[in-house]
Design an enzyme around this catalytic site. Structure first.
Site, PDB file in Angstrom:
ATOM      1  CB  SER A   1      -0.872   0.023   1.262  1.00  0.00           C
ATOM      2  OG  SER A   1      -1.564   1.254   1.352  1.00  0.00           O
TER       3      SER A   1
ATOM      4  CE1 TYR B   1      -4.058  -2.232   5.157  1.00  0.00           C
ATOM      5  CE2 TYR B   1      -3.145  -0.070   4.621  1.00  0.00           C
ATOM      6  CZ  TYR B   1      -3.718  -1.262   4.217  1.00  0.00           C
ATOM      7  OH  TYR B   1      -3.956  -1.481   2.876  1.00  0.00           O
TER       8      TYR B   1
HETATM    9  P1  NAD Z   1     -11.269  -6.004   0.550  1.00  0.00           P
HETATM   10  O1  NAD Z   1     -11.505  -5.820   1.994  1.00  0.00           O
HETATM   11  O2  NAD Z   1     -12.393  -5.906  -0.396  1.00  0.00           O
HETATM   12  O3  NAD Z   1     -10.530  -7.405   0.260  1.00  0.00           O
HETATM   13  C1  NAD Z   1      -9.639  -7.999   1.144  1.00  0.00           C
HETATM   14  C2  NAD Z   1      -9.925  -9.486   1.133  1.00  0.00           C
HETATM   15  O4  NAD Z   1      -8.950 -10.164   1.952  1.00  0.00           O
HETATM   16  C3  NAD Z   1     -11.309  -9.814   1.707  1.00  0.00           C
HETATM   17  O5  NAD Z   1     -11.968 -10.713   0.852  1.00  0.00           O
HETATM   18  C4  NAD Z   1     -10.979 -10.483   3.040  1.00  0.00           C
HETATM   19  O6  NAD Z   1     -11.924 -11.452   3.438  1.00  0.00           O
HETATM   20  C5  NAD Z   1      -9.648 -11.144   2.711  1.00  0.00           C
HETATM   21  N1  NAD Z   1      -8.896 -11.485   3.913  1.00  0.00           N
HETATM   22  C6  NAD Z   1      -8.550 -10.682   4.942  1.00  0.00           C
HETATM   23  N2  NAD Z   1      -7.899 -11.375   5.885  1.00  0.00           N
HETATM   24  C7  NAD Z   1      -7.814 -12.660   5.439  1.00  0.00           C
HETATM   25  C8  NAD Z   1      -7.274 -13.837   5.960  1.00  0.00           C
HETATM   26  N3  NAD Z   1      -6.679 -13.862   7.171  1.00  0.00           N
HETATM   27  N4  NAD Z   1      -7.354 -14.975   5.232  1.00  0.00           N
HETATM   28  C9  NAD Z   1      -7.951 -14.976   4.017  1.00  0.00           C
HETATM   29  N5  NAD Z   1      -8.507 -13.878   3.463  1.00  0.00           N
HETATM   30  C10 NAD Z   1      -8.452 -12.734   4.181  1.00  0.00           C
HETATM   31  O7  NAD Z   1     -10.163  -4.925   0.182  1.00  0.00           O
HETATM   32  P2  NAD Z   1      -9.210  -4.657  -1.082  1.00  0.00           P
HETATM   33  O8  NAD Z   1      -9.070  -3.203  -1.157  1.00  0.00           O
HETATM   34  O9  NAD Z   1      -9.628  -5.421  -2.270  1.00  0.00           O
HETATM   35  O10 NAD Z   1      -7.840  -5.229  -0.490  1.00  0.00           O
HETATM   36  C11 NAD Z   1      -6.949  -6.048  -1.201  1.00  0.00           C
HETATM   37  C12 NAD Z   1      -5.527  -5.676  -0.808  1.00  0.00           C
HETATM   38  O11 NAD Z   1      -5.255  -4.357  -1.289  1.00  0.00           O
HETATM   39  C13 NAD Z   1      -5.298  -5.634   0.706  1.00  0.00           C
HETATM   40  O12 NAD Z   1      -4.038  -6.215   0.991  1.00  0.00           O
HETATM   41  C14 NAD Z   1      -5.275  -4.151   1.007  1.00  0.00           C
HETATM   42  O13 NAD Z   1      -4.515  -3.855   2.150  1.00  0.00           O
HETATM   43  C15 NAD Z   1      -4.645  -3.599  -0.269  1.00  0.00           C
HETATM   44  N6  NAD Z   1      -4.864  -2.173  -0.512  1.00  0.00           N
HETATM   45  C16 NAD Z   1      -6.119  -1.683  -0.751  1.00  0.00           C
HETATM   46  C17 NAD Z   1      -6.261  -0.319  -0.981  1.00  0.00           C
HETATM   47  C18 NAD Z   1      -7.613   0.306  -1.266  1.00  0.00           C
HETATM   48  O14 NAD Z   1      -7.722   1.538  -1.285  1.00  0.00           O
HETATM   49  N7  NAD Z   1      -8.656  -0.481  -1.484  1.00  0.00           N
HETATM   50  C19 NAD Z   1      -5.156   0.522  -0.967  1.00  0.00           C
HETATM   51  C20 NAD Z   1      -3.916  -0.016  -0.720  1.00  0.00           C
HETATM   52  C21 NAD Z   1      -3.779  -1.372  -0.502  1.00  0.00           C
END
Ligand code: NAD
Length: 248
Positions: free
Chosen positions: A143, A157
């Site tokens: 991130s 985080y």
């Molecule tokens: P999201 O919450 O929609 O998806 C995250 C997924 O990870 C969910 O399906 C959740 O159930 C799963 N998950 C969490 N802990 C878990 C575990 N212990 N075992 C198995 N599955 C697990 O969010 P997203 O934005 O799609 O996130 C995806 C990645 O992108 C994450 O690593 C997040 O930190 C990163 N990210 C997102 C953003 C943003 O703005 N959306 C920005 C930077 C980084």
């Protein structure tokens, strides 16, 4: 032999976009999920409807036995993994540091750091040419928070994602001569449900003016960068961290 992709947390958001695009690129895809089986099966159904191959498998990636079992099930159902996207991650409710405790840090680091580490270990054990494997590629989803620090919101985080960045560099160098490339992407603000867990579902629209491109990103825009890093187009790229953040 078909290419096999495991996407952790693949039932929604960025992970679901990676699963769909990966299937279109020809991978047989394992859509890992923790709880939401129906959503994971819906992603699998989409993939199958377009002629692709996918399975949904439950595992909490923070739990070692579950990760070991996940990879064994993939061996049996799809064959040896050749691509891993460490996408699963959690963000807890926005808070200031004086209101955070060790239990919260443990949850965040377990999912974001331990989970990525354990999945990478299982992938390396299967991919490494030193162990008779075919090589492969890993992408960790970090991130922009790792370098912004996220003060007043989620410094825990941000610190966990900084650990993911260092893990990416260390792993990349450790397995570079074993046929495995390891890279990271650093998304900025992307339209997904993660912001609701932070207690601010409308976050992307609130902060988008601070993004030089003046908009939030779509999950598919992150997924395309990830698929490129996995592909042979990126054959000489390892240890890199690609911002997908509209210039943030
Ligand atoms: P999201 O919450 O929609 O998806 C995250 C997924 O990870 C969910 O399906 C959740 O159930 C799963 N998950 C969490 N802990 C878990 C575990 N212990 N075992 C198995 N599955 C697990 O969010 P997203 O934005 O799609 O996130 C995806 C990645 O992108 C994450 O690593 C997040 O930190 C990163 N990210 C997102 C953003 C943003 O703005 N959306 C920005 C930077 C980084």
């Amino acid at each position: 032999m078909s290419q096999v992709l495991i996407v952790t947390g693949g039932s929604r958001g960025i992970g679901a976009a990676v699963a769909r695009l990966g299937a279109r690129a020809g991978y047989a895809v394992c859509v890992n999920y923790r709880r939401d089986r129906a959503a994971a099966e819906a992603v699998v159904a989409d993939i199958e409807a377009t002629g692709g191959r996918a399975i949904a498998l439950a595992a909490d990636i923070a739990v070692e036995d579950e990760v070991v079992s996940l990879f064994r099930q993939v061996d049996e159902a799809l064959g040896r993994v050749t691509a891993l996207v460490n996408n699963a991650g959690i963000l807890e409710r926005h808070a200031r540091v004086e209101d955070m405790d060790a239990a919260r840090l443990a949850r965040v680091f377990a999912a974001n750091v331990t989970g990525s580490f354990l999945c990478a270990r299982e992938a390396v054990r299967r991919m490494s040419t030193r162990r008779g494997g075919p090589g492969g590629a890993i992408v960790n989803v970090s991130s922009r928070a790792a370098r912004l620090g996220s003060p007043g919101e989620y410094v825990d985080y941000a610190a966990s994602k900084a650990a993911v960045d260092t893990l990416t560099i260390g792993l990349a160098r450790e397995v570079a001569d074993a046929g495995i490339r390891v890279n990271a992407v650093s998304p900025g603000v992307i339209y997904t449900d993660i912001h609701a867990s932070g207690g601010e579902p409308g976050r992307v629209d609130r902060v988008k003016d601070a993004v030089p491109m003046k908009r939030g990103g779509q999950p598919e825009e992150v997924a395309r960068a990830i698929l490129w890093l996995l592909s042979d187009e990126a054959s000489y790229v390892t240890g890199a961290n690609l911002d997908v953040s509209g210039g943030r």
